[in-house]
Design a protein around this motif. Sequence first.
Motif, PDB file in Angstrom:
ATOM      1  N   CYS A  93     -17.751 -32.786 -39.385  1.00  0.00           N
ATOM      2  CA  CYS A  93     -16.549 -32.523 -40.168  1.00  0.00           C
ATOM      3  C   CYS A  93     -16.922 -32.270 -41.616  1.00  0.00           C
ATOM      4  O   CYS A  93     -17.738 -33.000 -42.186  1.00  0.00           O
ATOM      5  CB  CYS A  93     -15.575 -33.710 -40.104  1.00  0.00           C
ATOM      6  SG  CYS A  93     -14.711 -33.873 -38.553  1.00  0.00           S
ATOM      7  N   TYR A  94     -16.323 -31.280 -42.192  1.00  0.00           N
ATOM      8  CA  TYR A  94     -16.554 -30.908 -43.582  1.00  0.00           C
ATOM      9  C   TYR A  94     -15.478 -31.576 -44.443  1.00  0.00           C
ATOM     10  O   TYR A  94     -14.284 -31.340 -44.244  1.00  0.00           O
ATOM     11  CB  TYR A  94     -16.504 -29.378 -43.687  1.00  0.00           C
ATOM     12  CG  TYR A  94     -16.630 -28.785 -45.071  1.00  0.00           C
ATOM     13  CD1 TYR A  94     -17.210 -29.486 -46.125  1.00  0.00           C
ATOM     14  CD2 TYR A  94     -16.184 -27.486 -45.306  1.00  0.00           C
ATOM     15  CE1 TYR A  94     -17.329 -28.916 -47.370  1.00  0.00           C
ATOM     16  CE2 TYR A  94     -16.302 -26.902 -46.547  1.00  0.00           C
ATOM     17  CZ  TYR A  94     -16.874 -27.622 -47.588  1.00  0.00           C
ATOM     18  OH  TYR A  94     -16.983 -27.051 -48.828  1.00  0.00           O
ATOM     19  N   ILE A  95     -15.900 -32.434 -45.401  1.00  0.00           N
ATOM     20  CA  ILE A  95     -14.953 -33.181 -46.216  1.00  0.00           C
ATOM     21  C   ILE A  95     -15.333 -33.070 -47.693  1.00  0.00           C
ATOM     22  O   ILE A  95     -16.479 -32.782 -48.041  1.00  0.00           O
ATOM     23  CB  ILE A  95     -14.888 -34.671 -45.817  1.00  0.00           C
ATOM     24  CG1 ILE A  95     -16.242 -35.352 -46.064  1.00  0.00           C
ATOM     25  CG2 ILE A  95     -14.474 -34.816 -44.350  1.00  0.00           C
ATOM     26  CD1 ILE A  95     -16.254 -36.838 -45.770  1.00  0.00           C
ATOM     27  N   VAL A  96     -14.348 -33.309 -48.556  1.00  0.00           N
ATOM     28  CA  VAL A  96     -14.560 -33.385 -50.003  1.00  0.00           C
ATOM     29  C   VAL A  96     -14.046 -34.730 -50.480  1.00  0.00           C
ATOM     30  O   VAL A  96     -12.929 -35.125 -50.129  1.00  0.00           O
ATOM     31  CB  VAL A  96     -13.838 -32.249 -50.762  1.00  0.00           C
ATOM     32  CG1 VAL A  96     -14.082 -32.378 -52.264  1.00  0.00           C
ATOM     33  CG2 VAL A  96     -14.312 -30.892 -50.276  1.00  0.00           C
ATOM     34  N   GLU A 132     -12.859 -29.999 -59.713  1.00  0.00           N
ATOM     35  CA  GLU A 132     -11.995 -31.176 -59.732  1.00  0.00           C
ATOM     36  C   GLU A 132     -12.781 -32.489 -59.674  1.00  0.00           C
ATOM     37  O   GLU A 132     -12.206 -33.562 -59.603  1.00  0.00           O
ATOM     38  CB  GLU A 132     -11.000 -31.133 -58.571  1.00  0.00           C
ATOM     39  CG  GLU A 132      -9.944 -30.042 -58.682  1.00  0.00           C
ATOM     40  CD  GLU A 132     -10.491 -28.673 -58.340  1.00  0.00           C
ATOM     41  OE1 GLU A 132      -9.980 -27.669 -58.880  1.00  0.00           O
ATOM     42  OE2 GLU A 132     -11.451 -28.595 -57.531  1.00  0.00           O
ATOM     43  N   GLY A 133     -14.113 -32.398 -59.668  1.00  0.00           N
ATOM     44  CA  GLY A 133     -14.935 -33.601 -59.566  1.00  0.00           C
ATOM     45  C   GLY A 133     -15.192 -34.030 -58.139  1.00  0.00           C
ATOM     46  O   GLY A 133     -15.571 -35.173 -57.890  1.00  0.00           O
ATOM     47  N   GLY A 134     -15.011 -33.128 -57.200  1.00  0.00           N
ATOM     48  CA  GLY A 134     -15.205 -33.449 -55.793  1.00  0.00           C
ATOM     49  C   GLY A 134     -16.641 -33.234 -55.343  1.00  0.00           C
ATOM     50  O   GLY A 134     -17.328 -32.330 -55.816  1.00  0.00           O
ATOM     51  N   MET A 135     -17.090 -34.089 -54.424  1.00  0.00           N
ATOM     52  CA  MET A 135     -18.395 -33.959 -53.795  1.00  0.00           C
ATOM     53  C   MET A 135     -18.196 -33.529 -52.349  1.00  0.00           C
ATOM     54  O   MET A 135     -17.351 -34.079 -51.651  1.00  0.00           O
ATOM     55  CB  MET A 135     -19.165 -35.282 -53.839  1.00  0.00           C
ATOM     56  CG  MET A 135     -19.869 -35.544 -55.168  1.00  0.00           C
ATOM     57  SD  MET A 135     -18.798 -35.520 -56.616  1.00  0.00           S
ATOM     58  CE  MET A 135     -17.716 -36.892 -56.279  1.00  0.00           C
ATOM     59  N   LEU A 167     -10.810 -32.552 -44.773  1.00  0.00           N
ATOM     60  CA  LEU A 167     -10.233 -33.654 -45.547  1.00  0.00           C
ATOM     61  C   LEU A 167     -10.596 -33.525 -47.016  1.00  0.00           C
ATOM     62  O   LEU A 167     -11.722 -33.149 -47.361  1.00  0.00           O
ATOM     63  CB  LEU A 167     -10.754 -35.007 -45.047  1.00  0.00           C
ATOM     64  CG  LEU A 167     -10.284 -35.523 -43.689  1.00  0.00           C
ATOM     65  CD1 LEU A 167     -11.047 -36.810 -43.353  1.00  0.00           C
ATOM     66  CD2 LEU A 167      -8.791 -35.784 -43.692  1.00  0.00           C
ATOM     67  N   ARG A 168      -9.630 -33.865 -47.875  1.00  0.00           N
ATOM     68  CA  ARG A 168      -9.870 -34.060 -49.308  1.00  0.00           C
ATOM     69  C   ARG A 168      -9.465 -35.501 -49.612  1.00  0.00           C
ATOM     70  O   ARG A 168      -8.283 -35.842 -49.540  1.00  0.00           O
ATOM     71  CB  ARG A 168      -9.042 -33.095 -50.156  1.00  0.00           C
ATOM     72  CG  ARG A 168      -9.333 -31.613 -49.926  1.00  0.00           C
ATOM     73  CD  ARG A 168      -8.473 -30.758 -50.846  1.00  0.00           C
ATOM     74  NE  ARG A 168      -8.565 -29.350 -50.550  1.00  0.00           N
ATOM     75  CZ  ARG A 168      -9.459 -28.521 -51.101  1.00  0.00           C
ATOM     76  NH1 ARG A 168     -10.335 -28.997 -51.971  1.00  0.00           N
ATOM     77  NH2 ARG A 168      -9.482 -27.246 -50.791  1.00  0.00           N
ATOM     78  N   LEU A 169     -10.450 -36.339 -49.944  1.00  0.00           N
ATOM     79  CA  LEU A 169     -10.221 -37.776 -50.058  1.00  0.00           C
ATOM     80  C   LEU A 169     -10.162 -38.244 -51.510  1.00  0.00           C
ATOM     81  O   LEU A 169     -10.824 -37.684 -52.382  1.00  0.00           O
ATOM     82  CB  LEU A 169     -11.338 -38.531 -49.335  1.00  0.00           C
ATOM     83  CG  LEU A 169     -11.591 -38.144 -47.882  1.00  0.00           C
ATOM     84  CD1 LEU A 169     -12.852 -38.820 -47.365  1.00  0.00           C
ATOM     85  CD2 LEU A 169     -10.399 -38.513 -47.024  1.00  0.00           C
ATOM     86  N   TRP A 173      -6.205 -42.130 -47.193  1.00  0.00           N
ATOM     87  CA  TRP A 173      -7.539 -41.649 -46.859  1.00  0.00           C
ATOM     88  C   TRP A 173      -8.175 -42.411 -45.703  1.00  0.00           C
ATOM     89  O   TRP A 173      -8.871 -41.829 -44.876  1.00  0.00           O
ATOM     90  CB  TRP A 173      -8.447 -41.712 -48.080  1.00  0.00           C
ATOM     91  CG  TRP A 173      -9.031 -43.068 -48.340  1.00  0.00           C
ATOM     92  CD1 TRP A 173      -8.522 -44.052 -49.121  1.00  0.00           C
ATOM     93  CD2 TRP A 173     -10.237 -43.611 -47.787  1.00  0.00           C
ATOM     94  NE1 TRP A 173      -9.322 -45.167 -49.098  1.00  0.00           N
ATOM     95  CE2 TRP A 173     -10.382 -44.924 -48.287  1.00  0.00           C
ATOM     96  CE3 TRP A 173     -11.212 -43.120 -46.914  1.00  0.00           C
ATOM     97  CZ2 TRP A 173     -11.455 -45.734 -47.952  1.00  0.00           C
ATOM     98  CZ3 TRP A 173     -12.274 -43.936 -46.571  1.00  0.00           C
ATOM     99  CH2 TRP A 173     -12.401 -45.224 -47.089  1.00  0.00           C
ATOM    100  N   LEU A 174      -7.952 -43.731 -45.640  1.00  0.00           N
ATOM    101  CA  LEU A 174      -8.642 -44.532 -44.632  1.00  0.00           C
ATOM    102  C   LEU A 174      -8.256 -44.098 -43.225  1.00  0.00           C
ATOM    103  O   LEU A 174      -9.109 -43.932 -42.348  1.00  0.00           O
ATOM    104  CB  LEU A 174      -8.326 -46.013 -44.832  1.00  0.00           C
ATOM    105  CG  LEU A 174      -9.011 -46.973 -43.849  1.00  0.00           C
ATOM    106  CD1 LEU A 174     -10.521 -46.841 -43.951  1.00  0.00           C
ATOM    107  CD2 LEU A 174      -8.587 -48.411 -44.116  1.00  0.00           C
ATOM    108  N   PHE A 175      -6.958 -43.897 -43.007  1.00  0.00           N
ATOM    109  CA  PHE A 175      -6.509 -43.466 -41.680  1.00  0.00           C
ATOM    110  C   PHE A 175      -7.106 -42.109 -41.332  1.00  0.00           C
ATOM    111  O   PHE A 175      -7.646 -41.916 -40.231  1.00  0.00           O
ATOM    112  CB  PHE A 175      -4.982 -43.386 -41.642  1.00  0.00           C
ATOM    113  CG  PHE A 175      -4.439 -42.748 -40.390  1.00  0.00           C
ATOM    114  CD1 PHE A 175      -4.364 -43.459 -39.202  1.00  0.00           C
ATOM    115  CD2 PHE A 175      -4.034 -41.419 -40.406  1.00  0.00           C
ATOM    116  CE1 PHE A 175      -3.891 -42.854 -38.043  1.00  0.00           C
ATOM    117  CE2 PHE A 175      -3.554 -40.813 -39.255  1.00  0.00           C
ATOM    118  CZ  PHE A 175      -3.478 -41.531 -38.075  1.00  0.00           C
ATOM    119  N   ALA A 176      -7.032 -41.161 -42.269  1.00  0.00           N
ATOM    120  CA  ALA A 176      -7.514 -39.812 -41.997  1.00  0.00           C
ATOM    121  C   ALA A 176      -9.025 -39.799 -41.764  1.00  0.00           C
ATOM    122  O   ALA A 176      -9.532 -39.142 -40.844  1.00  0.00           O
ATOM    123  CB  ALA A 176      -7.159 -38.893 -43.173  1.00  0.00           C
TER     124      ALA A 176
END
Length: 229
Positions: free
Chosen positions: A51-54, A76-79, A158-160, A183-186
């Motif tokens: 899964c690809y997430i940020v 936005e400061g996302g990794m 996902l964007r967390l 975020w935790l559920f997702a």
Amino acid sequence: DPGGRDGEGSLKIGCADPLQTKGIARMSSESLPLSCACGDVQGTLAGGTGCYIVCYCADCQQMHNFLGKESLMDAEGGMHYRMTAPGDIKFTKGANKIKSMKLAEKTDTVRWYTECCKSPIGATVSALPPFMVDLSTSFISKTANPQLVTRSLGPLSLRLFADSSKKDTSSLTNPRPSSRTFWLFAYMWRMVSCSFRWWWHGRLGPHPFFAQGGKALICEPSLVKAKIA
């Protein structure tokens, strides 16, 4: 722009693929090369599902600030990470230069990087059974085929921790950012979905960061305190 890389955006879905419509990259027979910035640490990423997430959390921002790798964060400061099966990651060079750290004494999240050039590798959660690695997409070698990278990442799912982002993320879509309360559920849902597939296909081990059958880390993490720039 995953992890500050060019030409590696999320996969555009052109058909009703049952995995990709769930935000999960399909399995492939092709592997990706992995490498730190200087090339002293290298490896391969097998073509398993993922899964690809940020993540916009403060801890991820602190890690990149400590390593001097702020340029790898997006606007936005996302990794950018790929939720990856442990058995899909193999280090072929420089494994002795892999180091780990924690950002708080009581946290179970261990973050991995290279000693040579301070390249972020990813993160694991030591309190859980070692069945997942959040692999930094910046650790995918720049020599990798861009189309293969896109297929390996799959669609952004996902964007967390959007409430910790450096800039407003409310205009971002596909998917919309999730707050701290959601975020935790997702995240757990994606992790469980992927982990079942990894178990079914025998991809849970060996783990690149755990020894003794998953009972011990390959190196003791140092405690680091870094402020967000």
